[in-house]
Design a protein around this motif. Structure first.
Motif, PDB file in Angstrom:
ATOM      1  N   GLY A 257      -0.236   0.759  10.648  1.00  0.00           N
ATOM      2  CA  GLY A 257      -0.937   1.940  11.137  1.00  0.00           C
ATOM      3  C   GLY A 257      -0.011   2.924  11.831  1.00  0.00           C
ATOM      4  O   GLY A 257      -0.243   4.134  11.831  1.00  0.00           O
ATOM      5  N   GLY A 258       1.008   2.390  12.458  1.00  0.00           N
ATOM      6  CA  GLY A 258       1.880   3.261  13.234  1.00  0.00           C
ATOM      7  C   GLY A 258       1.200   3.648  14.532  1.00  0.00           C
ATOM      8  O   GLY A 258       0.466   2.857  15.125  1.00  0.00           O
ATOM      9  N   ASN A 259       1.404   4.892  14.949  1.00  0.00           N
ATOM     10  CA  ASN A 259       0.955   5.289  16.271  1.00  0.00           C
ATOM     11  C   ASN A 259       0.462   6.726  16.221  1.00  0.00           C
ATOM     12  O   ASN A 259       0.966   7.603  16.911  1.00  0.00           O
ATOM     13  N   ILE A 260      -0.538   6.987  15.376  1.00  0.00           N
ATOM     14  CA  ILE A 260      -1.040   8.356  15.225  1.00  0.00           C
ATOM     15  C   ILE A 260      -2.282   8.531  16.102  1.00  0.00           C
ATOM     16  O   ILE A 260      -3.266   7.811  15.923  1.00  0.00           O
ATOM     17  N   PRO A 261      -2.251   9.439  17.082  1.00  0.00           N
ATOM     18  CA  PRO A 261      -3.386   9.608  17.992  1.00  0.00           C
ATOM     19  C   PRO A 261      -4.688   9.837  17.225  1.00  0.00           C
ATOM     20  O   PRO A 261      -4.713  10.589  16.269  1.00  0.00           O
ATOM     21  N   ASP A 262      -5.737   9.153  17.669  1.00  0.00           N
ATOM     22  CA  ASP A 262      -7.087   9.253  17.117  1.00  0.00           C
ATOM     23  C   ASP A 262      -7.200   8.804  15.664  1.00  0.00           C
ATOM     24  O   ASP A 262      -8.257   8.936  15.054  1.00  0.00           O
ATOM     25  N   VAL A 263      -6.143   8.306  15.078  1.00  0.00           N
ATOM     26  CA  VAL A 263      -6.239   7.764  13.722  1.00  0.00           C
ATOM     27  C   VAL A 263      -5.900   6.276  13.755  1.00  0.00           C
ATOM     28  O   VAL A 263      -6.672   5.435  13.313  1.00  0.00           O
ATOM     29  N   THR A 264      -4.728   5.979  14.294  1.00  0.00           N
ATOM     30  CA  THR A 264      -4.323   4.575  14.312  1.00  0.00           C
ATOM     31  C   THR A 264      -3.833   4.116  15.686  1.00  0.00           C
ATOM     32  O   THR A 264      -3.415   2.980  15.835  1.00  0.00           O
ATOM     33  N   ARG A 265      -3.859   5.001  16.667  1.00  0.00           N
ATOM     34  CA  ARG A 265      -3.382   4.560  17.980  1.00  0.00           C
ATOM     35  C   ARG A 265      -4.493   3.850  18.740  1.00  0.00           C
ATOM     36  O   ARG A 265      -5.274   4.479  19.454  1.00  0.00           O
ATOM     37  N   VAL A 266      -4.548   2.551  18.570  1.00  0.00           N
ATOM     38  CA  VAL A 266      -5.572   1.776  19.267  1.00  0.00           C
ATOM     39  C   VAL A 266      -5.049   1.418  20.656  1.00  0.00           C
ATOM     40  O   VAL A 266      -3.891   1.682  20.985  1.00  0.00           O
ATOM     41  N   ALA A 267      -5.893   0.807  21.470  1.00  0.00           N
ATOM     42  CA  ALA A 267      -5.546   0.575  22.874  1.00  0.00           C
ATOM     43  C   ALA A 267      -4.261  -0.245  23.032  1.00  0.00           C
ATOM     44  O   ALA A 267      -3.412   0.071  23.864  1.00  0.00           O
ATOM     45  N   SER A 268      -4.114  -1.297  22.209  1.00  0.00           N
ATOM     46  CA  SER A 268      -2.938  -2.145  22.387  1.00  0.00           C
ATOM     47  C   SER A 268      -1.649  -1.382  22.080  1.00  0.00           C
ATOM     48  O   SER A 268      -0.623  -1.574  22.738  1.00  0.00           O
ATOM     49  N   ILE A 269      -1.718  -0.473  21.100  1.00  0.00           N
ATOM     50  CA  ILE A 269      -0.552   0.358  20.773  1.00  0.00           C
ATOM     51  C   ILE A 269      -0.292   1.355  21.906  1.00  0.00           C
ATOM     52  O   ILE A 269       0.842   1.591  22.307  1.00  0.00           O
TER      53      ILE A 269
ATOM     54  N   ARG B  10      -5.452   6.151   0.617  1.00  0.00           N
ATOM     55  CA  ARG B  10      -4.129   5.801   1.114  1.00  0.00           C
ATOM     56  C   ARG B  10      -4.307   4.878   2.321  1.00  0.00           C
ATOM     57  O   ARG B  10      -4.904   5.266   3.313  1.00  0.00           O
ATOM     58  N   LEU B  11      -3.802   3.657   2.192  1.00  0.00           N
ATOM     59  CA  LEU B  11      -4.067   2.669   3.240  1.00  0.00           C
ATOM     60  C   LEU B  11      -2.936   2.537   4.257  1.00  0.00           C
ATOM     61  O   LEU B  11      -3.089   1.844   5.260  1.00  0.00           O
ATOM     62  N   VAL B  12      -1.810   3.176   4.011  1.00  0.00           N
ATOM     63  CA  VAL B  12      -0.779   3.115   5.056  1.00  0.00           C
ATOM     64  C   VAL B  12      -0.980   4.254   6.045  1.00  0.00           C
ATOM     65  O   VAL B  12      -1.357   5.361   5.667  1.00  0.00           O
ATOM     66  N   PHE B  13      -0.775   3.962   7.303  1.00  0.00           N
ATOM     67  CA  PHE B  13      -0.919   4.938   8.386  1.00  0.00           C
ATOM     68  C   PHE B  13      -2.266   5.636   8.343  1.00  0.00           C
ATOM     69  O   PHE B  13      -2.368   6.853   8.504  1.00  0.00           O
ATOM     70  N   SER B  14      -3.331   4.870   8.063  1.00  0.00           N
ATOM     71  CA  SER B  14      -4.671   5.460   8.074  1.00  0.00           C
ATOM     72  C   SER B  14      -5.621   4.457   8.724  1.00  0.00           C
ATOM     73  O   SER B  14      -5.309   3.269   8.822  1.00  0.00           O
TER      74      SER B  14
ATOM     75  N   PHE C 165       0.805  -1.220   0.000  1.00  0.00           N
ATOM     76  CA  PHE C 165       0.000   0.000   0.000  1.00  0.00           C
ATOM     77  C   PHE C 165       0.838   1.270   0.000  1.00  0.00           C
ATOM     78  O   PHE C 165       0.296   2.370  -0.073  1.00  0.00           O
ATOM     79  N   SER C 166       2.150   1.132   0.108  1.00  0.00           N
ATOM     80  CA  SER C 166       2.992   2.315   0.135  1.00  0.00           C
ATOM     81  C   SER C 166       2.861   3.085  -1.178  1.00  0.00           C
ATOM     82  O   SER C 166       2.969   2.508  -2.253  1.00  0.00           O
ATOM     83  N   PRO C 167       2.582   4.381  -1.102  1.00  0.00           N
ATOM     84  CA  PRO C 167       2.425   5.177  -2.325  1.00  0.00           C
ATOM     85  C   PRO C 167       3.705   5.171  -3.162  1.00  0.00           C
ATOM     86  O   PRO C 167       3.675   5.553  -4.335  1.00  0.00           O
ATOM     87  N   ALA C 168       4.816   4.738  -2.592  1.00  0.00           N
ATOM     88  CA  ALA C 168       6.052   4.676  -3.348  1.00  0.00           C
ATOM     89  C   ALA C 168       6.052   3.500  -4.322  1.00  0.00           C
ATOM     90  O   ALA C 168       6.872   3.447  -5.227  1.00  0.00           O
ATOM     91  N   ASN C 169       5.134   2.534  -4.088  1.00  0.00           N
ATOM     92  CA  ASN C 169       5.073   1.375  -4.971  1.00  0.00           C
ATOM     93  C   ASN C 169       3.872   1.433  -5.898  1.00  0.00           C
ATOM     94  O   ASN C 169       2.919   2.188  -5.642  1.00  0.00           O
TER      95      ASN C 169
END
Lengths: 224, 292
Positions: free
Chosen positions: A167-179, A83-87, A66-70
Motif C-alpha cells: 500500500g505504501g503511505n498515501i494519505p487517505d488511500v493507504t495510510r492506515v493508523a499503524s503506518i 490496480r491493486l498496488v498502492f490502492s 499486482f505490479s502493472p509492469a508484470n
C-alpha cells in the motif's frame, strides 16, 4: 493535533476485510470440516501460512504479482481497470489473505466440535447442506463466529508489514493508523505517534476484553 | 417390504471386518438387529438411511430402489424416506422442542402432524423448552417424534434407550409400540437389551462379526425349547444360594428382584450374570437360561 484519516481508514479496512472474510470463510471452513479430499491438507496449509510467514514476504509477492509492469498486474489493469498496488483495493485483498486463518480456524474448529449426528439428522430429514449449515450448524457455533470476527478485525487493525509493502503511505488511500505511527516516529513527532498508539491500544483492548468477558476465556485457544 | 443385500469392509476394533448381510423385512413389522458391539449393527442402519455407502449391494423399500450398486443408483439421505433416531438423539440445541419438529417438516407439508406428535408422545408442555434443557428420557421422546414428522417409510432406532434407566425405558417402549402401530411403520431397532427385544420385536436378526448368524422370533432365537407360559419375564441372575434341597435364585427383572426356586439341576446350570427367562405356568414358576 493528529489527523483522524488514518484511524478512520484502519477501521474501514478492518470492517470491509472482516465482512469479506466472513463470506469467504464460512463456506471454506465448512468444506474443510467435512471433506476427505486429498487437497485438504494443501488448502489447510495455505490458509495457515500467514500465521508463520513474515508479512513482508506476503506483501512482497503481492507487490510483484499486482505490479502493472508484470503480466498478471497488466492483465488486471487492462481487462478490469483494477490496480491493486498502492490502492485501497490492494490493501483489502492483502488483508483478506493475511487475516484468513484468524477467521477460518475458529469457525472450522467450532464446526468440528459439533456432533456429526447434527448434520446427519438434518440430511435424513431431507435438508440440503446449505440449509443444514445456516439453520443448524452456524447457530450452534455462535461463539466461534464471534471469535473469528473479532480476531480478524483486530488482526487487520494491527497489520503493518503487508500494508507497507503493497500500500505504501498515501494519505487517505493507504495510510492506515499503524503506518501513520511509523511515519510520525520517522519524523520524530513522538507526541502524535503516542496519540495514535494510545487510540489503537485502547480500542483493541476494549474489543478483546469484551470478547473475553462474553465468551468466558474461549479465545485462549487461539491467542497464544 | 424392505429387501437388501449389503457388503462393505468395515474397520472394526480387531481389524478389518467384512459386513455381508442379506435379508427381507415385511411391511409394518418391528425388527431388531441384535449383536455384540462392533458387529456392524449401526452400519446397517446408516447404509439404509444413506449416511454410509456400501461397497456392493442393493436396497429396495416398498418396490422403490434406494441403492443398487450394479446400476449405479444411490439416493442421497435426503431422498430416502427414513426416520432416524440417533444414539445421542442429535436434537438441535438452538431450537425449542417444537422448532426441532417444525424443522423436520418437508416443504409444503401441513404442520398439523407436529401438534399431533407432540400430543401423542406427551410433549405438549415441553414444546417451548430448548432441547438442551431436557432430561435424557424427554430428549429421547423428542427425537422419536422428530423422526416421525416426515412420515417415514422406515423408522430406524439406534439403541435409542440404552442410556436411560429402567422405568423410563419401559415407558418409552410403550411410546415406540404406540407410534409403530398408529403410523403403520416398518421399524428397525438396534438393541442388546433382551427384555426390550421380547417386548417390542416381531423378528430378530442375530448379527455376529458382520454376518447374520440366525433369525427368527425372539423366542426362537433366545429359548432353546418352546415354552408356553402365562407370564414371561426376562432378567439377570444376581444371586444364587442353596437352601436344603433346592436352590433360591435371585433374578433382577427391570428394577424388581424376584426370588425363584430352582431344582438342584437347574440351579447348578445357572451362574450370577446369566440372562434368564422366568415363566409362570399356572402355579409353578420355571427359570430358563437364555442362550445368546
Amino acid at each position: 493535533m493528529i489527523e483522524w484519516g488514518p484511524i478512520i481508514l484502519s477501521f474501514k479496512l478492518a470492517g470491509i476485510t472482516t465482512l469479506l472474510l466472513l463470506v469467504i470463510s464460512v463456506p471454506l471452513a465448512y468444506w474443510l470440516s467435512y471433506t476427505r479430499s486429498y487437497a485438504k491438507p494443501v488448502i489447510e496449509t495455505l490458509v495457515s501460512m500467514p500465521l508463520v510467514l513474515p508479512p513482508t514476504v506476503l506483501g512482497f509477492y503481492l507487490l510483484i504479482a499486482f505490479s502493472p509492469a508484470n503480466a498478471f498486474g497488466q492483465f488486471l489493469d487492462e481487462t478490469f481497470d483494477v490496480r491493486l498496488v498502492f490502492s485501497f483495493g490492494g490493501l483489502i485483498f492483502a488483508s483478506v489473505i493475511y487475516s484468513l486463518p484468524f477467521m477460518v480456524h475458529p469457525i472450522q474448529s467450532g464446526l468440528n466440535n459439533l456432533p456429526t449426528s447434527y448434520s446427519e439428522a438434518s440430511f435424513v430429514m431431507g435438508k440440503s447442506r446449505t440449509t443444514t449449515l445456516f439453520r443448524v450448524l452456524l447457530p450452534n457455533i455462535r461463539t466461534s463466529l464471534l471469535t473469528g470476527i473479532v480476531l480478524a478485525f483486530a488482526h487487520t487493525i494491527g497489520e503493518f508489514g503487508v500494508v507497507l509493502m503493497i500500500g505504501g503511505n498515501i494519505p487517505d488511500v493507504t495510510r492506515v493508523a499503524s503506518i501513520a505511527i511509523y511515519d510520525e516516529v520517522e519524523s520524530l513527532n513522538y507526541a502524535n505517534a503516542n496519540v495514535y498508539s494510545l487510540i489503537l491500544f485502547s480500542i483493541t483492548f476494549l474489543i478483546l476484553l469484551t470478547v473475553y468477558i462474553t465468551n468466558g476465556g474461549y479465545m485462549k485457544r487461539f491467542l497464544r | 417390504m424392505i429387501r437388501l443385500t449389503l457388503k462393505k469392509i468395515l474397520q472394526a476394533t480387531y481389524g478389518e471386518m467384512q459386513l455381508n448381510v442379506s435379508f427381507q423385512i415385511k411391511k409394518n413389522s418391528l425388527t431388531t438387529i441384535y449383536g455384540e458391539s462392533g458387529a456392524g449393527k449401526t452400519s446397517i442402519l446408516r447404509m439404509i438411511s444413506g449416511l454410509m455407502e456400501p461397497d456392493h449391494g442393493y436396497i429396495s423399500v416398498n418396490e422403490n430402489i434406494w441403492y443398487d450398486h450394479s446400476k449405479g443408483i444411490d439416493l442421497p439421505p435426503q431422498r430416502r424416506k427414513t426416520g432416524y433416531v440417533f444414539q445421542d438423539y442429535a436434537l438441535f440445541p438452538n431450537m425449542t422442542v417444537k422448532e426441532n419438529l417444525i424443522y423436520a417438516l418437508s416443504k409444503g407439508q401441513d404442520a398439523g402432524i407436529v401438534y399431533e406428535l407432540l400430543d401423542i408422545i406427551g410433549l405438549k408442555n415441553l414444546s417451548e423448552r430448548h432441547a438442551d434443557t431436557l432430561s435424557g428420557g424427554q430428549k429421547q421422546r423428542v427425537a422419536l417424534a422428530r423422526a416421525l414428522v416426515r412420515k417415514p417409510e422406515v423408522l430406524l432406532l439406534d439403541e435409542p434407550l440404552s442410556a436411560l434407566d429402567e422405568a423410563i425405558r419401559s415407558k418409552l417402549q410403550d411410546y415406540i409400540l404406540r407410534v409403530h402401530e398408529k403410523y403403520q411403520l416398518t421399524t428397525i431397532l438396534v438393541s442388546h437389551d433382551l427384555p426390550e427385544i421380547f417386548k417390542l420385536s416381531d423378528q430378530i436378526f442375530l448379527l455376529d462379526r458382520g454376518k447374520i448368524e440366525r433369525s427368527g422370533t425372539p423366542s426362537e432365537i433366545f429359548l432353546s425349547n418352546k415354552i408356553s407360559g402365562k407370564y414371561r419375564f426376562t432378567g439377570i441372575v444376581i444371586e444364587k444360594f442353596k437352601n436344603d434341597v433346592v436352590y433360591v435364585v435371585g433374578v433382577l427383572v427391570g428394577n424388581n428382584l424376584i426370588k425363584v426356586i430352582a431344582t438342584e439341576e437347574e440351579g447348578n446350570a445357572l451362574k450370577v450374570g446369566d440372562k434368564v427367562m422366568v415363566v409362570s405356568k399356572a402355579f409353578n414358576p420355571l427359570i430358563i437360561k437364555l442362550n445368546n
